[in-house]
Design an enzyme around this catalytic site. Structure first.
Site, short mmCIF file in Angstrom:
data_model
loop_
_atom_site.label_atom_id
_atom_site.label_comp_id
_atom_site.label_asym_id
_atom_site.label_seq_id
_atom_site.Cartn_x
_atom_site.Cartn_y
_atom_site.Cartn_z
N LYS A 56 0.91 -1.28 0.01
CA LYS A 56 0.15 0.10 -0.06
C LYS A 56 0.88 1.17 -0.06
CE LYS A 56 -3.97 1.79 2.55
NZ LYS A 56 -4.82 1.88 3.47
N SER A 70 -9.78 1.54 2.64
CA SER A 70 -8.95 2.54 1.54
C SER A 70 -8.05 1.53 0.99
CB SER A 70 -8.34 3.53 2.55
OG SER A 70 -7.38 3.05 3.62
N SER A 110 -10.01 -0.72 6.63
CA SER A 110 -9.39 -0.56 5.64
C SER A 110 -8.91 -1.91 4.88
CB SER A 110 -8.32 0.89 5.35
OG SER A 110 -9.09 1.69 5.39
#
Lengths: 475, 485
Positions: free
Chosen positions: B79, B154, B178
Site C-alpha cells: 500500500k 482504503s 481499510s
C-alpha cells in the site's frame, strides 16, 4: 500600597542529555546547520517518537530537588500550531498530566526569606531555529528540533524583581548541581519568561497579565520585571487602559514594548499524544533517583558554615557553582585551613579564571598543589607576600610550591645571624626614622622594617626583623 | 494451473524445492500484471527492475545454500502509505506526489529480510480516508469480480491486486476497516492485527491510535505466513507490544472444537446489514457450529456508538498528523504568490489535499478546539472506553466474536453518497476502537459478489483467529474461486 506586584516565572531548560528527546540524534550546541537530524526529529511522514529515558530521569531529578511530587502516571500531549521551526507543526509536550508537580523552593531575597511554589516541571521537545536573511528569505536549522526541554512553572508568588533574580540564580545553581543542564542563559540553555500583573490587596482587583519575552540574562529578567512593575503601577495610578499582552524587552532602551495583544487565549488544540503510551515511572526507579540526589547548594552552604566555620558570604560565593565548591573542598581537605583556602579560591584563583576566561574545571593548578602553597605559609616557610609570587609560577610550571620556593630561593630568612648585617644597614641608612622611633613614634619602625624587607626581596621573616630592630634600638 | 494462481505457500514450497526460480516467479507476476492491470488499476507504481534484481539475488543466495525464510522469492504488493526507501510513497495524495522517503518502514525492512521482492505500490484512498479507493488523487481501482464496482477501501489497490492474482500477498493498513472491508469486497483474506502487534514505524499515519498494518492473501495459510514476517516488537514504535510472536502456521489446523463464539447481535441482525450478506454470514455460523464451535448471540450494547466515536477520534488525530504537510520541507508547494508563511501553508494545503482529507482535517480541528474538546473529543474517549469494556466483557465468555465484515457487497462507482460510504465501515470500526484483532475470510457470494465473514479475537489472539478462519476455509471452497478477468 494597595497594588501589589504578582509575578510568575516560566523557565525552559535544555537538558544535557547525549541524544535528543525522541530520537538518537546527538544533542549538541553549535554544530553545522541541519547536521544533527533524522527522519524522527525532522518529523518525516511515518516516523515515530520514542522517549529518552535519561531526559525523563533528569526531570524527575529536578522535580524531586524542587520538592515536587512525581506523577504515578503522566502523558505526553500534542501542542498544535503551525510554524516552520516545528517540523511536525505540533510540539510534543505535556499538558494536564505533567511528570512532576506541586513543589516549592526557598531562598533569601531583599534580606527576607521567600518561598515560591513550583506548579510543575514537565518534559517537552525544543523547536528548530529560524534564520531570516536580509534579502527576505528564511532558513531553518533543525539541529535544536527535538532537543529535550524541561519547563519549570512557578505559581505567581514573586512580588519583587529581586526575588526573580535570586530565584533564577538559585535555580541555575541547582540545575548545575543536579548535572541536568549547563544552564547558560547566553547559549539559550536556560530561558525565562516572566508574567507580571498587579493585584489590589484591598479590592482583589487584578490588572491584565503581561508576558515578557526576549530576556537573554538574569539581569535582563530583573530589569524587565522592575520596569514592568513600574509601568503598570504608573498605568493604574493614572487610570490608563491596560491589556493582556506579550511585551518584548528592549535591552538597549531598558523598556518593554508591545509584541502582540491577546484578544483571546491561544488555542493549541492540546490532546494526548497517541504515538506515546502513558508514562508511569517505576516507583523503585524514582526512589533510586531520590537516593542519588547530590547535596544541593542550600545544604552545602549550611554545611560550609558549620563544618568549616566560613562566613555566610564565603559559603554563598563558593557554593554558587558546584565545581567551585568541589575545588574549595579539595583544597580545604589538603591544607586544614578552610578560611585560607576560601580566601585563595575566592581571591587569586577567581581573578586568574576571570582574567583568562576559564572555568574552574580547566584551572591548571590542582587543589593539592594550592593546598601545598597554603601549608608553606602556615608553616612560616614563606610569607603571604612571597606566596603571591609563587602562585603564578606554579600555574605556569606545574611544579609544587616547595619546588618553586626551592628553585627561586624564596624561602623566608629566619636566621637572626643572616639578618644582622642588613639590620645594621637599615639603622645606618635611616637616622631620621631611628630618631623618631627613639622619640616615641612607634610608626617610624615601619620604615626600617620596610627597608629590610626590600633589601631581602621580601624573604626576611617580618616578625623576626621587628623583634631585632626593637632590640637594637633599645626599645 | 498457471504460476500466478499458486498461493504464496505453494510458491514457497516450489521455490524451496528448486522447482521454480524467484526470477521466474517475478516474471510470471509481471506477465499477469500486464495482462489485467489496465482493467484493475491496482498499482500506482510498479517496481519491476528492483523486483527482478531482488529475485536474482535470492536465486543466488539459494544456489549458495544460504538459509532463507519461507517466503523468500514470494512477491508482495505494498500500500502506498508504507515508506519505501527511495521509492515513491504518495498516500495517493497530490501533496506527496513526488515524495521519496529516505528510509524503509519497519514492515518493509522485515519483508526485505524475508527476501520478498516488492512488485509495486498500490492505490488507496488519499491518506487512507475512504472505503472505496475513489478518494485516490491518481486513479480508480476496479473490483476484479465486477469491474463496474469498487474494490472497497482504503486499501483497495492491495485487495484488488491480490484478488486479481497480480500479487500473491499484499500489505495494507486498517484504521476503521481499510484491510478487512476491501478483503471482503474482493473475496480474499485480510487481517487487522491487534493494535501494537505490528510496528507502525514508517506507516504514514492517518489516526495513530487506530492505525494498524496487516496482511492480504488469498488463503488463511498465506495470511498467517505474512503476519509471521511482519509481527513483533519494534523499539522504534513506542506503541508496539513487547510480546513473543507465536508460530502462526504451526497451530492452523488445530480445529475449533469447543470454541465459544459470540454472534454480535447488533452487527448481524441490526439495521443496515444487507439481507444477502446476512444470509451468507448465518450460513457461515452454521458451518462453524458444524465444526464443533458453540455459537450464541451476544449483545455489545455500546457498539452502535463506534461510528460517531470514530468520526471524532480519527479526524482529531489526522488533523494533527497531517499538519506536517505544509510545503516547507518536502512535498507539494504552491506556485502561486504568497503574502506570508501562513498564506503559503494555506495555499499549499488547499491545493495538495483532496476534498475528503480537507473535510476530516476541519472536522478534527473543530473537535479539538477549546470549548468543543470536552463535548466532542473527551466524550469520544470516554465512549471508546465503554466500547472496550463491552469487548472485555464478551471475552469473559467467548473465545471469538463473529459478524459480517461489510454490511453490503461491492457497490457501483458513485452509487453511494458520503454518508453511505461512511456506513460501509460499521462492522469493522468497533474492532479498531477496541484495539482488538479482526480478520475477514470469504464466506460466499451474493449476486455474484463476494461476501466476507469477520472473526474478531481478543488482543494478541491472532493465532486463534487464524486457526478458526482456517477451519472454516477448509470446510468451504470460496477461497478457490477466482474472478473471471
Amino acid at each position: 500600597m494597595a497594588w501589589q506586584p504578582c509575578i510568575g516565572l516560566e523557565v525552559h531548560v535544555e537538558l544535557a542529555t547525549e541524544s535528543k528527546m525522541f530520537c538518537g540524534c546527538r544533542n549538541e550546541f553549535a554544530a553545522p546547520p541541519n547536521s544533527l537530524c533524522c527522519p524522527v526529529c525532522l518529523g518525516l511522514p511515518g516516523s515515530l517518537p520514542v522517549p529518552n529515558r535519561k531526559a525523563v530521569e533528569y526531570v524527575i531529578r529536578t522535580g524531586l530537588a524542587l520538592n515536587c511530587q512525581v506523577a504515578e502516571t503522566c502523558r505526553f500531549a500534542r501542542k498544535n500550531y503551525f510554524y516552520p521551526d516545528l517540523a511536525k507543526n505540533f510540539q510534543i509536550s505535556q499538558y494536564d498530566e505533567p511528570l512532576t508537580y506541586g513543589g516549592y523552593i526557598e531562598f533569601v531575597a531583599d534580606g527576607e526569606p521567600v518561598r515560591i511554589r513550583i506548579r510543575r516541571a514537565h518534559l517537552e521537545e525544543d523547536t528548530g531555529k529560524n534564520i531570516h536573511l536580509p534579502d527576505g528569505r528564511s532558513l531553518v536549522d533543525y539541529n535544536r528540533c527535538g532537543v529535550p526541554l524541561m519547563e519549570i512553572v512557578t505559581e505567581p508568588d514573586f512580588t519583587t524583581a529581586e526575588q526573580c533574580r535570586v530565584y533564577l540564580l538559585e535555580l541555575r545553581s541547582l540545575l548545575r548541581y543536579l548535572e541536568v543542564s549547563e544552564a547558560n542563559m547566553e547559549e539559550g540553555q536556560l530561558r525565562a519568561e516572566p508574567t507580571v500583573n498587579l493585584i489590589n490587596s484591598q479590592t482583589g482587583q487584578r490588572t491584565p497579565k503581561v508576558e515578557i519575552k526576549n530576556l537573554a540574562s538574569i539581569k535582563a529578567v530583573h530589569d524587565a520585571v522592575q520596569y514592568e512593575i513600574n509601568r503598570q503601577l504608573h498605568a493604574v495610578e493614572h487610570g490608563e487602559e491596560m491589556f493582556q499582552e506579550t511585551r518584548r524587552w528592549n535591552q538597549q532602551r531598558g523598556i518593554t514594548t508591545v509584541m502582540r495583544r491577546k484578544e483571546t487565549a491561544d488555542d493549541y488544540m492540546y490532546f494526548p499524544e497517541p504515538d506515546l503510551p502513558p508514562l508511569s515511572p517505576d516507583p523503585q526507579w524514582v526512589a533510586q533517583i531520590r537516593a542519588s540526589l547530590p547535596e544541593l547548594p542550600q545544604q552545602r552552604r549550611a554545611r560550609f558554615i558549620s563544618q568549616y566555620g566560613l562566613p555566610q558570604y564565603d559559603a554563598e560565593v563558593l557554593t554558587a557553582s558546584k565545581s567551585t565548591a568541589d575545588y574549595f573542598e579539595a583544597v580545604a581537605a589538603a591544607c586544614a585551613d578552610a578560611k585560607a583556602a576560601s580566601n585563595w579560591v575566592m581571591g587569586d584563583v577567581q581573578a586568574y579564571l576571570n582574567e583568562h576566561n576559564l572555568d574552574i574545571t580547566s584551572f591548571p593548578l590542582e587543589p593539592q598543589r594550592l593546598a601545598g602553597l597554603i601549608n608553606l605559609i602556615n608553616e612560616g616557610v614563606i610569607s603571604s607576600k612571597i606566596a603571591k609570587q609563587v602562585f603564578p609560577e606554579m600555574i605556569a610550571t606545574s611544579r609544587t610550591a616547595e619546588q618553586v620556593v626551592e628553585e627561586k630561593g624564596l624561602k623566608q630568612i629566619d636566621d637572626a645571624g643572616q639578618l644582622e648585617a642588613v639590620i645594621q644597614e637599615a639603622i645606618a641608612a635611616n637616622p631620621k626614622a631611628v630618631e623618631d622611633f627613639k622619640n616615641g613614634k612607634q610608626k617610624a619602625l615601619g620604615a626600617l622594617v620596610g627597608f629590610v624587607m626590600r633589601q631581602t626581596k621580601g624573604q626576611a621573616n617580618p616578625q623576626l626583623v621587628n623583634q631585632m630592630l626593637r632590640q637594637k634600638l633599645g626599645a | 494451473m498457471q504460476l500466478h494462481e499458486l498461493t504464496a505457500y505453494e510458491l514457497s514450497k516450489k521455490l524451496a524445492a528448486g522447482e521454480i526460480s524467484a526470477r521466474e516467479v517475478v516474471a510470471g507476476y509481471y506477465e499477469r500484471i500486464q495482462a489485467v492491470e489496465d482493467r484493475v488499476q491496482a498499482f500506482v507504481c510498479q517496481t519491476r527492475e528492483l523486483a527482478e534484481k531482488k529475485a536474482a539475488e535470492i536465486d543466488e543466495k539459494r544456489a549458495a545454500g544460504e538459509p532463507l525464510g519461507p517466503l523468500a522469492g514470494v512477491p508482495i504488493a505494498v500500500k502506498d502509505l508504507l515508506c519505501t526507501k527511495g521509492l515513491p510513497t504518495t498516500c495517493c495524495s497530490k501533496i506527496l506526489e513526488d515524495f521519496r522517503p529516505p528510509y524503509d518502514a519497519t514492515v518493509i525492512e522485515r519483508c526485505h529480510q524475508a527476501h520478498m521482492p516488492i512488485v509495486g505500490k498500490t492505490n488507496m484512498d488519499e491518506f487512507a480516508m475512504g472505503s472505496s479507493t475513489e478518494n485516490s488523487a491518481f486513479q480508480v481501482t476496479r473490483n476484479p469480480w465486477d469491474l463496474e464496482t469498487v474494490p472497497g477501501g482504503s486499501s483497495g489497490g492491495s485487495a484488488a491486486a491480490v484478488a486479481a492474482c497480480e500479487a500473491p500477498l499484499a500489505l495494507g493498513s486498517d484504521t476503521g476497516g481499510s484491510i478487512r472491508q476491501p478483503a471482503a469486497l474482493c473475496g480474499i483474506v485480510g487481517m487487522k492485527p491487534t493494535y501494537g502487534r505490528v510496528s507502525r514505524y514508517g506507516l504514514i499515519a492517518y489516526a495513530s491510535s487506530l492505525d494498524q498494518i496487516g496482511p492480504f492473501a488469498r488463503t488463511v495459510t498465506d495470511c498467517a505466513l505474512l503476519l509471521q514476517v511482519i509481527a513483533g516488537h519494534d523499539p522504534r514504535d513506542a506503541t508496539s507490544a513487547d510480546l513473543p510472536v507465536p508460530d502462526y502456521v504451526a497451530t492452523l489446523d488445530a480445529g475449533i472444537e469447543g470454541l465459544k463464539i459470540g454472534v454480535i447481535r447488533e452487527l448481524v441482525y441490526g439495521q443496515g446489514i444487507h439481507p444477502g450478506v446476512k444470509a451468507r454470514v448465518l450460513e457461515a455460523i452454521d458451518t462453524l457450529q458444524n465444526l464443533g464451535a458453540e455459537c450464541e448471540e451476544v449483545s455489545l450494547p455500546n457498539i452502535d456508538y463506534s461510528m460517531p466515536v470514530y468520526y471524532i477520534i480519527a479526524p482529531a488525530e489526522c488533523s494533527s498528523n497531517l499538519a506536517r504537510f505544509d510545503g516547507v520541507r518536502y512535498g507539494h508547494r504552491t506556485n502561486r504568490s504568497v503574502s506570508d508563511i501562513y498564506d503559503l501553508f494555506a495555499k499549499t494545503r488547499g491545493e495538495g489535499f483532496g476534498e475528503e482529507v480537507r473535510l476530516r482535517i476541519m472536522l478534527g480541528t473543530y473537535a479539538l478546539s477549546t470549548g468543543y474538546y470536552d463535548a466532542y473529543y473527551l466524550k469520544a474517549l470516554k465512549v471508546r472506553t465503554l466500547i472496550k469494556k463491552d469487548f472485555d466483557t464478551a471475552w469473559e465468555k467467548y473465545d471469538l466474536l463473529v459478524c459480517p465484515t461489510s454490511p453490503t457487497t461491492a457497490w457501483k462507482f458513485g452509487e453511494f453518497d458520503q454518508l453511505a460510504l461512511k456506513l460501509a465501515d460499521i462492522c469493522t470500526i468497533p474492532v479498531n476502537i477496541a484495539g482488538v484483532a479482526g480478520l475477514s475470510v470469504p464466506c460466499g457470494f451474493d449476486d455474484g459478489k463476494p461476501v466476507g465473514l469477520q472473526l474478531i479475537g481478543k488482543p494478541f489472539s491472532e493465532d486463534l483467529l487464524l486457526r478458526a478462519a482456517y477451519a472454516y476455509e477448509q470446510a468451504t471452497d470460496w477461497h478457490k474461486q477466482r474472478p473471471a478477468l
